[in-house]
Design a protein around this motif. Structure first.
Motif, short mmCIF file in Angstrom:
data_model
loop_
_atom_site.label_atom_id
_atom_site.label_comp_id
_atom_site.label_asym_id
_atom_site.label_seq_id
_atom_site.Cartn_x
_atom_site.Cartn_y
_atom_site.Cartn_z
N SER A 94 1.44 -1.15 0.01
CA SER A 94 0.09 0.47 0.05
C SER A 94 0.90 1.13 -0.18
O SER A 94 0.44 2.89 -0.66
CB SER A 94 -1.24 -0.24 1.41
N GLY A 95 2.02 0.99 0.21
CA GLY A 95 2.50 2.36 0.67
C GLY A 95 3.32 2.68 -0.40
O GLY A 95 3.77 3.67 -1.04
N ALA A 96 3.68 1.79 -1.29
CA ALA A 96 4.86 1.74 -2.44
C ALA A 96 3.33 2.11 -3.22
O ALA A 96 4.10 2.85 -4.64
CB ALA A 96 4.58 -0.06 -2.83
N ILE A 97 2.07 1.59 -3.61
CA ILE A 97 1.15 2.28 -4.57
C ILE A 97 0.97 3.69 -3.83
O ILE A 97 1.18 4.25 -4.89
CB ILE A 97 -0.02 1.27 -4.25
N ALA A 98 0.48 4.42 -3.28
CA ALA A 98 0.69 6.02 -2.52
C ALA A 98 2.38 6.56 -2.99
O ALA A 98 1.94 7.57 -3.58
CB ALA A 98 0.62 5.64 -0.89
N ALA A 99 3.33 5.74 -2.08
CA ALA A 99 4.45 6.46 -2.85
C ALA A 99 4.40 7.09 -4.79
O ALA A 99 5.41 7.68 -5.09
CB ALA A 99 5.65 5.94 -2.48
N THR A 100 4.45 6.09 -5.20
CA THR A 100 4.19 6.44 -6.48
C THR A 100 3.12 7.12 -7.15
O THR A 100 4.12 8.06 -7.72
CB THR A 100 3.99 4.87 -7.33
N GLY A 101 1.87 7.49 -6.73
CA GLY A 101 1.29 8.62 -7.02
C GLY A 101 1.76 9.94 -6.57
O GLY A 101 1.84 10.87 -7.32
N VAL A 102 2.05 9.77 -5.67
CA VAL A 102 2.69 11.47 -4.35
C VAL A 102 3.79 11.78 -4.87
O VAL A 102 3.93 12.98 -5.37
CB VAL A 102 2.86 10.72 -2.92
N GLY A 103 4.62 10.81 -5.51
CA GLY A 103 6.41 10.61 -6.46
C GLY A 103 5.77 11.73 -7.38
O GLY A 103 6.87 12.21 -7.81
N SER A 104 4.92 10.83 -7.82
CA SER A 104 4.75 11.85 -9.32
C SER A 104 4.55 12.73 -9.69
O SER A 104 4.82 13.81 -10.21
CB SER A 104 3.98 10.64 -10.01
N LEU A 105 3.43 13.16 -8.82
CA LEU A 105 2.52 14.18 -8.62
C LEU A 105 3.87 15.47 -8.31
O LEU A 105 4.44 16.57 -8.48
CB LEU A 105 1.52 14.33 -7.13
N ALA A 106 4.93 14.85 -7.04
CA ALA A 106 5.89 15.85 -6.31
C ALA A 106 6.78 16.37 -7.57
O ALA A 106 6.74 17.47 -7.96
CB ALA A 106 6.64 15.31 -5.64
N LEU A 107 6.90 15.30 -8.55
CA LEU A 107 8.16 15.28 -9.66
C LEU A 107 7.40 15.78 -11.11
O LEU A 107 7.99 17.42 -11.66
CB LEU A 107 8.37 14.23 -10.42
N ARG A 108 5.89 15.82 -11.31
CA ARG A 108 5.67 16.71 -12.15
C ARG A 108 5.27 18.34 -11.27
O ARG A 108 4.96 19.57 -12.17
CB ARG A 108 3.94 17.11 -12.18
N ALA A 109 4.80 18.73 -9.84
CA ALA A 109 4.79 19.84 -9.09
C ALA A 109 6.33 20.76 -9.86
O ALA A 109 6.18 22.22 -9.46
CB ALA A 109 4.65 19.68 -7.75
N GLY A 110 7.12 19.59 -10.10
CA GLY A 110 9.24 20.23 -10.50
C GLY A 110 9.59 19.97 -9.88
O GLY A 110 9.76 18.79 -8.74
N TRP A 111 11.02 19.67 -10.32
CA TRP A 111 12.48 19.23 -9.86
C TRP A 111 12.96 19.54 -8.49
O TRP A 111 12.72 18.52 -7.48
CB TRP A 111 13.78 19.74 -10.75
N SER A 112 12.85 20.54 -7.84
CA SER A 112 12.78 20.73 -6.56
C SER A 112 11.90 20.43 -5.55
O SER A 112 12.45 19.26 -5.14
CB SER A 112 12.60 22.36 -6.12
N TRP A 113 10.95 19.99 -6.31
CA TRP A 113 9.29 19.04 -4.86
C TRP A 113 10.09 18.09 -5.34
O TRP A 113 9.98 16.67 -4.06
CB TRP A 113 8.26 19.36 -5.47
#
Length: 108
Positions: A46-65
């Motif tokens: 469940s953490g892996a699934i959530a981390a994939t979503g959160v990580g993707s969104l953070a990267l789309r927000a910007g390289w610094s995020w």
């Protein structure tokens, strides 16, 4: 060939944007990082699934995020593993969660 991280839009690769990588690239990077964390037993399913979503969104927000999130996760993982035996002995019977993060912990 354009450099990997080019601030010049005219010479930037197709997958690059000033704010962060494209959605497929962000998803791919997040998946690679999550796979490494999964292999290192830092995440539950469940953490892996959530981390994939959160990580993707953070990267789309910007390289610094995205970079901040990666550094934060690495620091928190290392900190949780330092002195693990002592922590387990001190919290025996009080804390049921192990070292692997689940979706609730990822979202927090």
């Amino acid at each position: 060939m354009a450099p990997l991280f080019s601030p010049d839009a005219a010479t930037a690769p197709v997958w690059w944007s000033a704010s962060g990588p494209s959605t497929p690239m962000a998803l791919g990077l997040a998946t690679l990082i999550v796979a490494a964390a999964w292999r290192g037993r830092s995440l539950r399913m469940s953490g892996a699934i959530a981390a994939t979503g959160v990580g993707s969104l953070a990267l789309r927000a910007g390289w610094s995020w995205g970079g901040f999130l990666i550094v934060w996760f690495a620091w928190a993982t290392i900190a949780s593993r330092v002195g693990r035996d002592r922590k387990v002995a001190l919290t025996a019977g009080m804390v049921e969660k192990g070292a692997q993060r689940d979706a609730r912990q990822v979202m927090a």
